[in-house]
Motif scaffolding. Structure first.
Motif, short mmCIF file in Angstrom:
data_model
loop_
_atom_site.label_atom_id
_atom_site.label_comp_id
_atom_site.label_asym_id
_atom_site.label_seq_id
_atom_site.Cartn_x
_atom_site.Cartn_y
_atom_site.Cartn_z
N ALA A 33 0.79 -1.23 0.00
CA ALA A 33 0.00 0.00 0.00
C ALA A 33 0.82 1.28 0.00
O ALA A 33 0.37 2.32 -0.48
CB ALA A 33 -0.94 0.00 1.22
N ASP A 34 2.03 1.23 0.53
CA ASP A 34 2.82 2.44 0.74
C ASP A 34 4.04 2.45 -0.18
O ASP A 34 4.95 1.63 -0.01
CB ASP A 34 3.26 2.52 2.21
N PRO A 35 4.12 3.35 -1.14
CA PRO A 35 5.28 3.40 -2.05
C PRO A 35 6.60 3.56 -1.32
O PRO A 35 7.61 2.98 -1.75
CB PRO A 35 4.98 4.61 -2.94
N ALA A 36 6.62 4.30 -0.22
CA ALA A 36 7.87 4.49 0.53
C ALA A 36 8.31 3.17 1.17
O ALA A 36 9.50 2.84 1.18
CB ALA A 36 7.70 5.57 1.60
N ALA A 37 7.35 2.41 1.70
CA ALA A 37 7.69 1.11 2.29
C ALA A 37 8.16 0.14 1.21
O ALA A 37 9.09 -0.64 1.44
CB ALA A 37 6.48 0.54 3.03
N ARG A 76 14.91 -3.61 -10.19
CA ARG A 76 15.71 -2.38 -10.20
C ARG A 76 14.95 -1.24 -10.87
O ARG A 76 15.07 -0.08 -10.47
CB ARG A 76 17.04 -2.62 -10.90
N SER A 77 14.18 -1.56 -11.90
CA SER A 77 13.39 -0.54 -12.56
C SER A 77 12.34 0.04 -11.62
O SER A 77 12.19 1.28 -11.50
CB SER A 77 12.70 -1.13 -13.80
N THR A 78 11.62 -0.82 -10.92
CA THR A 78 10.61 -0.36 -9.97
C THR A 78 11.26 0.47 -8.87
O THR A 78 10.73 1.53 -8.48
CB THR A 78 9.86 -1.55 -9.36
N LEU A 79 12.40 0.03 -8.38
CA LEU A 79 13.10 0.77 -7.33
C LEU A 79 13.52 2.15 -7.84
O LEU A 79 13.36 3.16 -7.14
CB LEU A 79 14.32 -0.03 -6.86
N ALA A 80 14.06 2.22 -9.05
CA ALA A 80 14.50 3.50 -9.60
C ALA A 80 13.34 4.47 -9.73
O ALA A 80 13.47 5.68 -9.44
CB ALA A 80 15.18 3.30 -10.94
N VAL A 81 12.18 3.97 -10.17
CA VAL A 81 11.01 4.83 -10.31
C VAL A 81 10.56 5.34 -8.94
O VAL A 81 10.24 6.53 -8.76
CB VAL A 81 9.87 4.06 -11.01
N LEU A 82 10.54 4.46 -7.95
CA LEU A 82 10.11 4.86 -6.60
C LEU A 82 11.11 5.85 -6.00
O LEU A 82 10.72 6.80 -5.32
CB LEU A 82 9.99 3.63 -5.71
N GLU A 83 12.40 5.64 -6.22
CA GLU A 83 13.40 6.56 -5.68
C GLU A 83 13.31 7.94 -6.34
O GLU A 83 13.61 8.96 -5.71
CB GLU A 83 14.80 5.97 -5.86
N ALA A 84 12.90 7.96 -7.61
CA ALA A 84 12.76 9.24 -8.31
C ALA A 84 11.42 9.92 -8.00
O ALA A 84 11.20 11.06 -8.41
CB ALA A 84 12.88 9.02 -9.82
N GLY A 85 10.55 9.20 -7.28
CA GLY A 85 9.26 9.78 -6.92
C GLY A 85 8.30 9.90 -8.07
O GLY A 85 7.38 10.73 -8.05
N ARG A 86 8.48 9.05 -9.09
CA ARG A 86 7.60 9.11 -10.26
C ARG A 86 6.42 8.16 -10.11
O ARG A 86 6.50 7.16 -9.44
CB ARG A 86 8.39 8.75 -11.54
#
Length: 377
Positions: free
Chosen positions: A130-134, A367-377
């Motif tokens: 549920a939580d993108p940050a988590a 890694r793709s999902t992580l990169a998107v989440l780290e970029a806040g997209r």
């Protein structure tokens, strides 16, 4: 704002930026190739719109000026002026001493041993879903450490697919989209018995090998059967530190792996047990005694050294000081980078039940999902 002193070589082929990072040199052709303007890169996806053949061979820097964090370079013979962010240049600098020993790892990688036992990376299924940050934090642990647990998931057939949906896509194999891990009569694979298994990477006989494995617990009332993980990168580096010749022989020569356990299936691969990139970066480990075929790619004179190194690598893998052990309860799972982290299982008794489901996915999706989440997209 970081101010840099600029210097362009007399022939215009090299730009030097001198600042807090030290002098950083860049070739004119590299700078032109990495231009971020809309005529060179597509604004939406960043892909190049030109090929190297479109850049003149005699490209050189005709003029350079800086305003705040922006560097404006004019390239001849095109007469094209392009803006560069000096911070981006500093992050992508390639002018560095290459003093890395074979077996070095990327900055994102953190190797570990049994000291991680009480701090094994874990996420809660509900929070991670549920939580993108988590989710970002959980995936970052897999990228950094090579594995992570997930607790609090549903206890239902196929729940492991919901884990993969958090970061990527299932890779279907001859085992299907998923496989069952429980005792069977006359099993086609030793994984389906109650025997303990040596720590290993899965499917080394595939090329390419699945780079992510998910194991999800649905039943666990049998005594024993604890799961165990070992950092293959830490194993390889320990072997290198003990005996560089042994590290070298396992990374320089290919092993062979084979699986022919089912009708119409005969899988084979030829890869080193310790895999290095051309610049010596440690990028993969393949170790699975059950699936090892005859080793035929090692020169005769090197074979005794190879087997000594192979034996020692197995001893390090079996060392309790290298392992992190945990028990999965129903609704819990763990995810491993299958090119790095070896996993195992302690033996379990015939009483009670033990049922896990497994499937494969790939690190590029993670890694793709992580990169998107780290970029806040």
């Amino acid at each position: 704002m970081t101010r840099h002193a600029l210097d362009v070589s007399d022939d215009g082929r090299i730009l030097t930026l001198s600042g807090s990072e030290g002098p950083l040199r860049f070739h004119a052709v590299w700078l032109r190739d990495n231009a971020q303007d809309e005529e060179t890169r597509a604004p939406g996806n960043g892909q190049r719109l030109i090929a190297l053949r479109d850049i003149p061979e005699d490209t050189r820097i005709e003029a350079a000026e800086q305003a705040d964090d922006t560097l404006r370079l004019t390239f001849a013979p095109e007469g094209k002026t392009i803006a560069f962010d000096t911070g981006w240049l500093a992050r992508h600098a390639y002018d560095r001493a290459d003093d890395r020993a074979p077996g070095w790892t990327a900055p994102v990688v953190e190797t570990w041993d049994s000291a991680l036992m009480n701090a094994a990376p874990t996420g809660d299924f509900g929070e991670v879903s549920a939580d993108p940050a988590a989710r970002r934090d959980w995936l970052a642990q897999i990228a950094r450490l090579g594995f992570a647990r997930l607790t609090g998931g549903p206890v239902e057939d196929g729940a492991l697919f919901k884990v993969v949906d958090l970061f990527g896509h299932v890779r279907e194999t001859n085992y299907g989209r998923k496989f069952e891990v429980r005792t069977e009569v006359n099993p086609t694979n030793l994984a389906y018995t109650g025997l303990g298994l040596q720590a290993h990477t899965d499917n080394p006989y595939r090329d390419p090998v699945p780079t992510v494995q998910v194991l999800y617990c649905l039943e666990s009332s049998a005594a024993g059967g604890e799961n165990m993980v070992v950092d293959g990168f830490a194993v390889a580096q320990r072997l290198r530190d003990e005996n560089p010749e042994w590290f070298d022989v396992l990374s320089r020569h290919c092993a062979r792996f084979e699986y022919a356990g089912g009708d119409g299936v005969c899988l084979r691969s030829r890869r080193p047990m310790i895999e290095l990139a051309p610049d010596g970066e440690l990028i993969g480990v393949r170790f699975n005694n059950r699936s090892a075929a005859a080793i035929t790619d090692v020169p005769f004179d090197d074979m005794p050294t190879y087997y000594a190194a192979y034996r020692r690598m197995g001893e390090i893998i079996d060392d309790p000081a290298m392992e992190v052990t945990f028990r999965l309860d129903p609704g819990e799972a763990f995810v491993v980078n299958n090119t790095r982290v070896l996993h195992a299982r302690k033996g379990y008794s015939g009483s009670g039940t033990r049922w896990l489901q497994g499937c494969y996915a790939d690190m590029d999706g993670l890694r793709s999902t992580l990169a998107v989440l780290e970029a806040g997209r």
